[in-house]
Enzyme design. Structure first.
Site, PDB file in Angstrom:
ATOM      1  N   THR A 108     -12.001   5.658  30.600  1.00  0.00           N
ATOM      2  CA  THR A 108     -11.234   6.845  30.209  1.00  0.00           C
ATOM      3  C   THR A 108     -11.940   8.136  30.601  1.00  0.00           C
ATOM      4  O   THR A 108     -11.297   9.150  30.875  1.00  0.00           O
ATOM      5  CB  THR A 108     -10.985   6.817  28.684  1.00  0.00           C
ATOM      6  OG1 THR A 108     -10.180   5.689  28.401  1.00  0.00           O
ATOM      7  CG2 THR A 108     -10.267   8.038  28.199  1.00  0.00           C
TER       8      THR A 108
ATOM      9  N   TYR B 150      -1.957   7.028  29.959  1.00  0.00           N
ATOM     10  CA  TYR B 150      -2.850   7.429  31.035  1.00  0.00           C
ATOM     11  C   TYR B 150      -3.372   6.205  31.757  1.00  0.00           C
ATOM     12  O   TYR B 150      -3.251   5.081  31.300  1.00  0.00           O
ATOM     13  CB  TYR B 150      -4.001   8.270  30.490  1.00  0.00           C
ATOM     14  CG  TYR B 150      -5.005   7.478  29.713  1.00  0.00           C
ATOM     15  CD1 TYR B 150      -4.767   7.140  28.385  1.00  0.00           C
ATOM     16  CD2 TYR B 150      -6.181   7.044  30.311  1.00  0.00           C
ATOM     17  CE1 TYR B 150      -5.678   6.393  27.679  1.00  0.00           C
ATOM     18  CE2 TYR B 150      -7.099   6.290  29.600  1.00  0.00           C
ATOM     19  CZ  TYR B 150      -6.834   5.974  28.273  1.00  0.00           C
ATOM     20  OH  TYR B 150      -7.736   5.226  27.583  1.00  0.00           O
TER      21      TYR B 150
ATOM     22  N   THR C 162     -14.560   2.405  27.345  1.00  0.00           N
ATOM     23  CA  THR C 162     -15.083   2.121  26.007  1.00  0.00           C
ATOM     24  C   THR C 162     -14.741   0.717  25.506  1.00  0.00           C
ATOM     25  O   THR C 162     -15.404   0.214  24.606  1.00  0.00           O
ATOM     26  CB  THR C 162     -14.557   3.160  24.988  1.00  0.00           C
ATOM     27  OG1 THR C 162     -13.131   3.116  24.983  1.00  0.00           O
ATOM     28  CG2 THR C 162     -15.038   4.547  25.335  1.00  0.00           C
ATOM     29  N   ASP C 163     -13.706   0.091  26.092  1.00  0.00           N
ATOM     30  CA  ASP C 163     -13.252  -1.204  25.552  1.00  0.00           C
ATOM     31  C   ASP C 163     -14.358  -2.253  25.517  1.00  0.00           C
ATOM     32  O   ASP C 163     -14.489  -2.995  24.553  1.00  0.00           O
ATOM     33  CB  ASP C 163     -12.083  -1.751  26.386  1.00  0.00           C
ATOM     34  CG  ASP C 163     -10.797  -0.962  26.179  1.00  0.00           C
ATOM     35  OD1 ASP C 163     -10.792  -0.035  25.350  1.00  0.00           O
ATOM     36  OD2 ASP C 163      -9.795  -1.284  26.846  1.00  0.00           O
TER      37      ASP C 163
ATOM     38  N   LYS D 256     -17.285  -0.964  18.941  1.00  0.00           N
ATOM     39  CA  LYS D 256     -16.116  -0.084  19.017  1.00  0.00           C
ATOM     40  C   LYS D 256     -15.250  -0.428  17.817  1.00  0.00           C
ATOM     41  O   LYS D 256     -14.802  -1.569  17.676  1.00  0.00           O
ATOM     42  CB  LYS D 256     -15.351  -0.297  20.332  1.00  0.00           C
ATOM     43  CG  LYS D 256     -14.164   0.657  20.475  1.00  0.00           C
ATOM     44  CD  LYS D 256     -13.446   0.552  21.811  1.00  0.00           C
ATOM     45  CE  LYS D 256     -12.339   1.600  21.870  1.00  0.00           C
ATOM     46  NZ  LYS D 256     -11.587   1.608  23.124  1.00  0.00           N
TER      47      LYS D 256
ATOM     48  N   GLU E 185     -22.467 -22.891   5.298  1.00  0.00           N
ATOM     49  CA  GLU E 185     -21.500 -23.919   4.886  1.00  0.00           C
ATOM     50  C   GLU E 185     -21.409 -25.042   5.910  1.00  0.00           C
ATOM     51  O   GLU E 185     -20.835 -26.089   5.641  1.00  0.00           O
ATOM     52  CB  GLU E 185     -20.120 -23.279   4.706  1.00  0.00           C
ATOM     53  CG  GLU E 185     -19.896 -22.690   3.333  1.00  0.00           C
ATOM     54  CD  GLU E 185     -18.467 -22.207   3.161  1.00  0.00           C
ATOM     55  OE1 GLU E 185     -17.571 -23.040   2.978  1.00  0.00           O
ATOM     56  OE2 GLU E 185     -18.253 -20.978   3.240  1.00  0.00           O
TER      57      GLU E 185
HETATM   58  N1  GLU Z   1      -9.210   0.536  28.553  1.00  0.00           N
HETATM   59  C1  GLU Z   1      -9.961   1.516  29.240  1.00  0.00           C
HETATM   60  C2  GLU Z   1     -11.420   1.155  29.405  1.00  0.00           C
HETATM   61  O1  GLU Z   1     -12.049   0.566  28.576  1.00  0.00           O
HETATM   62  C3  GLU Z   1      -9.859   2.813  28.593  1.00  0.00           C
HETATM   63  C4  GLU Z   1     -10.556   2.871  27.276  1.00  0.00           C
HETATM   64  C5  GLU Z   1     -11.641   3.894  27.286  1.00  0.00           C
HETATM   65  O2  GLU Z   1     -12.404   4.052  28.243  1.00  0.00           O
HETATM   66  O3  GLU Z   1     -11.721   4.555  26.275  1.00  0.00           O
HETATM   67  O4  GLU Z   1     -11.949   1.506  30.426  1.00  0.00           O
END
Ligand code: GLU
Length: 349
Positions: free
Chosen positions: A33, A46, A112-113, A185, A306
């Site tokens: 992103t 986007y 971020t994923d 995340k 367990e």
């Molecule tokens: N799904 C995309 C990725 O992980 C966008 C999410 C992001 O970067 O915040 O690259």
């Protein structure tokens, strides 16, 4: 006498230049992103990975006050498409750069994923104490209040702060510094999505400088025994999700497909639904290493809780979530098939 004076003057100038020399930070861009472009400044629709490395650098000229910056584009993808091949290239490239006296730190811009997975993978495979900082953004580059520019500025600030050395791979998001082992995340859209769960942050960035509160105790980077320099692929490890009345089919499918290991994202303390448990016992008998982890966002998955791990030769992921346990198992299987040794890795890394 005159030539001596000239020599001293030249040496003084050289020393001055050296003292003033800024740290050299190399940015490796992978997409996400932070390099995403939205249909409009207020739109949530986007495409990730559209903007190149030079555009990212040009958008934050203030980073040139902190460091000498260079950059390269490794890939330009949404991090949902991160894979073994890119991870191997990334780890090898970072090791090459940081082995050189020309660079003092590396920043990786990343979606971020799967940022927490790449951070943990690099934490185990980078062979340098120099800072490696992962940074991204929750909002696309052309959104109102895009967080990418400030995150990148903070990442450079962290990269040039001497205390960032030796702390393993660090994630820098939303003014905070998080360690690769515990960062998660936690939110799909908010800009404060990244947290260390009960372990908290290891530091923060303010006014162009990183401040640290704690340091990771687990083995990482220069103390990691995992070495990808001669690897071209990884053992195959999948994840099976736990839930009420769970089907054993995914577990059986991984075994039939020849996977080397399976991580269970179990319920509670890494518990299986009974049909999945039977399939896991059978898988382990066939040499597929089972690691129990938990779908709970916090808390350890305990050895011999367990489930009688010692009897079935399962390993327990302890403080690693399933997606990070998968990475450690993948690397562990490059070195051993002994479940006791694999359990030891989970205790140390
Ligand atoms: N799904 C995309 C990725 O992980 C966008 C999410 C992001 O970067 O915040 O690259």
């Amino acid at each position: 006498m005159k030539s001596l004076k000239i020599l001293f003057l030249t040496l003084a100038l050289l020393a001055g230049a050296l003292l003033e020399a800024k740290p050299r930070v190399h940015i490796i861009a992978t997409g996400g992103t932070i390099a995403g472009v939205a249909a409009s400044a207020s739109s949530s629709a986007y495409v990730a990975g559209q903007v190149g490395i030079q555009t990212l650098i040009d958008a934050v000229p203030q980073i040139l006050d902190l460091a000498e910056i260079s950059g390269e584009q490794l890939v330009n993808i949404g991090s949902q498409d991160m894979n073994d091949e890119v991870w191997l290239r990334l780890a090898k490239r970072i090791n090459e750069i940081l082995a050189s006296d020309r660079y003092d730190a590396v920043i990786v811009t990343h979606g971020t994923d799967t940022m927490e997975e790449t951070a943990y993978f690099l934490n185990l495979t980078v062979k340098s104490a120099k800072p490696v900082i992962l940074v991204g953004a929750m909002r696309p580059s052309n959104a109102i209040s895009a967080d990418g520019p400030v995150n990148l500025y903070n990442a450079v600030a962290a990269a040039v702060t001497p205390q960032s050395q030796g702390k393993g791979v660090i994630v820098c998001m939303n003014n905070q510094l998080l360690d690769a082992k515990t960062v998660i995340k936690t939110h799909t859209i908010n800009s404060d999505s990244f947290e260390g769960g009960p372990f908290g942050i290891i530091g923060y960035v303010h006014d162009g400088r990183a401040h640290y509160l704690q340091a990771p105790l687990n083995r990482h980077t220069v103390n990691s025994e995992f070495d990808v320099s001669n690897l071209t692929e990884f053992p195959k490890v999948g994840i099976v999700y736990g839930y009420a009345n769970a089907s054993p089919l995914p577990m059986k499918a991984f075994v039939e497909a020849g996977f080397d290991g399976v991580v269970l994202a179990g319920v509670g303390d890494g518990n299986f639904y009974k049909d999945v448990f039977d399939a896991a016992v059978e898988a382990q008998k066939q040499g597929v290493q089972i690691v129990r982890s938990s779908r709970c966002p916090t808390g350890p998955t305990c050895l011999n809780g367990e489930v009688d791990d010692s009897r079935y030769h399962f390993a327990a992921s302890l403080d690693l979530n399933p997606q990070k346990a998968r990475i450690l198992l993948m690397l562990a299987l490059t070195r051993t098939r002994d479940w006791r040794q694999i359990q030891k890795y989970f205790e140390e890394y």
